[in-house]
Scaffold this active site. Structure first.
Site, PDB file in Angstrom:
ATOM      1  N   SER A 181      43.655  29.830  43.120  1.00  0.00           N
ATOM      2  CA  SER A 181      42.526  29.424  43.550  1.00  0.00           C
ATOM      3  C   SER A 181      42.634  28.233  44.183  1.00  0.00           C
ATOM      4  O   SER A 181      43.251  29.100  45.735  1.00  0.00           O
ATOM      5  CB  SER A 181      42.034  28.242  42.742  1.00  0.00           C
ATOM      6  OG  SER A 181      40.855  28.091  42.818  1.00  0.00           O
ATOM      7  N   GLU A 212      39.461  37.881  46.469  1.00  0.00           N
ATOM      8  CA  GLU A 212      38.737  37.356  44.501  1.00  0.00           C
ATOM      9  C   GLU A 212      37.634  35.608  45.888  1.00  0.00           C
ATOM     10  O   GLU A 212      38.236  35.225  46.439  1.00  0.00           O
ATOM     11  CB  GLU A 212      39.217  36.600  43.328  1.00  0.00           C
ATOM     12  CG  GLU A 212      40.130  36.403  43.810  1.00  0.00           C
ATOM     13  CD  GLU A 212      39.984  34.814  43.789  1.00  0.00           C
ATOM     14  OE1 GLU A 212      38.734  34.255  42.364  1.00  0.00           O
ATOM     15  OE2 GLU A 212      40.630  33.412  43.647  1.00  0.00           O
ATOM     16  N   HIS A 228      38.289  34.311  38.877  1.00  0.00           N
ATOM     17  CA  HIS A 228      37.810  33.496  38.235  1.00  0.00           C
ATOM     18  C   HIS A 228      37.540  33.431  36.460  1.00  0.00           C
ATOM     19  O   HIS A 228      37.335  32.255  36.172  1.00  0.00           O
ATOM     20  CB  HIS A 228      37.200  32.493  38.754  1.00  0.00           C
ATOM     21  CG  HIS A 228      37.967  31.471  39.827  1.00  0.00           C
ATOM     22  ND1 HIS A 228      38.459  32.090  41.117  1.00  0.00           N
ATOM     23  CD2 HIS A 228      37.999  29.919  40.356  1.00  0.00           C
ATOM     24  CE1 HIS A 228      38.732  31.428  42.179  1.00  0.00           C
ATOM     25  NE2 HIS A 228      38.954  30.186  41.711  1.00  0.00           N
TER      26      HIS A 228
END
Length: 321
Positions: free
Chosen positions: A108, A202, A272
């Site tokens: 992230s 992603e 995620h």
């Protein structure tokens, strides 16, 4: 065998769910880690896990540690790493960490730190679960298996259905992370020049047109054309809006396939939600696609013996992946 020392670092958001963090710590200890640095879970300043100085200090302290831990694990994502990049001691981090056995793990917002450390210090890391992921309820056993399996072996191979992707067989350094964070560093000194790589991306909660725009940013900047392949991971909650008129994520990815100029492979189980892989950023890798099946193999990264099974606390639990 003594337990592997694992230090928690918190470069981004504060802890909104202490119970999840406590579960993660307990499961790590059950898996054979000696967890250090739990004090970072108590810090909070606005949306961040402490002041900029405190959070940068977590990273810089790795350069001066008399005895490095085996693993440094990020507590959670959010936002905050970008504020730290001008305050890190890159020369000292290079001297201490480049070529070391430290496994620095997260994803992230952590993507920004991975890019900067690789660009400025030559430090490799892992795109993998956060402490918040390891403490999720219900526990994702597949995420644990990948985390311990990668850190416990000198090489690793993962496979997934690749749909109608064209057959391919390419080698190169594996790198990437969160798409929006990655693109936020384009044109800065913190974005590494990686040629002939296998780039994975992603994202979460970005509408399809923003995903396409970010991918065009990689294309128009020349980054995408310098890669051997682009691998698409999970894109969670990336829904079209009321004015998209039938345009969705599939349409965005179809356009990507037309303009990319490199093989594009969908379906990597990493992102995620669901199964979370542990992928060594900067490690040599091989991507093969044949008959609708993709296989990604990688090696040459820090690892430890005797980390092969999820902790006993997870046995019998159903994974989400």
């Amino acid at each position: 065998m003594p337990p592997i020392r694992l230090r928690l670092i918190a470069p981004s958001g504060y802890t909104p769910d202490p119970a999840a963090m406590a579960r993660g710590v307990a499961r790590l200890r059950a898996a054979g880690f000696a967890v250090e640095g739990e004090e970072v879970l108590q810090r909070a300043e606005l949306r961040f896990a402490g002041s900029d100085a405190e959070r940068a200090g977590d990273i810089n302290a790795l350069a001066t540690a008399a005895d490095l831990p085996g693993v440094a694990l990020v507590t959670r994502g959010g936002y905050g790493v970008s504020r730290l990049l001008g305050h890190l001691h890159y020369d000292a981090l290079h001297e201490r960490l480049a070529g070391s056995d430290l496994a620095l793990v997260g994803h992230s917002d952590f993507t920004a730190l991975q890019l900067a450390l690789y660009a400025k210090s030559g430090v490799r890391s892992f795109a993998g679960p956060l402490l918040a992921d390891l403490g999720a309820e219900p526990a994702d056993e597949a995420t644990w298996t990948e985390f311990l399996g990668t850190l416990g072996a000198a090489s690793r191979r993962v496979a997934w259905p690749a749909g109608d992707a064209a057959d391919a067989d390419v080698h190169g350094p594996l790198w990437g992370g969160n798409l929006a964070v990655l693109c936020s560093l384009l044109g800065t000194p913190y974005f590494p020049r990686i040629d002939d790589g296998i780039l994975f991306v992603e994202d979460i909660a970005e509408p399809p047109y923003r995903i396409e725009r970010l991918l065009y940013q990689l294309h128009l900047s020349g980054v995408l054309g310098r890669q051997r392949a682009l691998v698409l991971g999970d894109f969670i909650d990336c829904r079209p809006g009321p004015r998209d008129n039938g345009y969705d994520l599939d349409a965005a990815f179809a356009q990507l396939g037309r303009m990319a100029g490199v093989p594009v492979v969908r379906g990597l189980p990493h992102g995620h939600a669901g199964r979370q892989l542990t992928l060594p950023f900067g490690a040599p890798a091989r991507l093969r696609v044949a008959g609708g099946q993709a296989t990604l193999a990688f090696s040459g990264y820090p690892h430890f013996a005797a980390l092969h099974a999820p902790p006993a606390a997870l046995q019998g639990e159903a994974g989400r992946g």
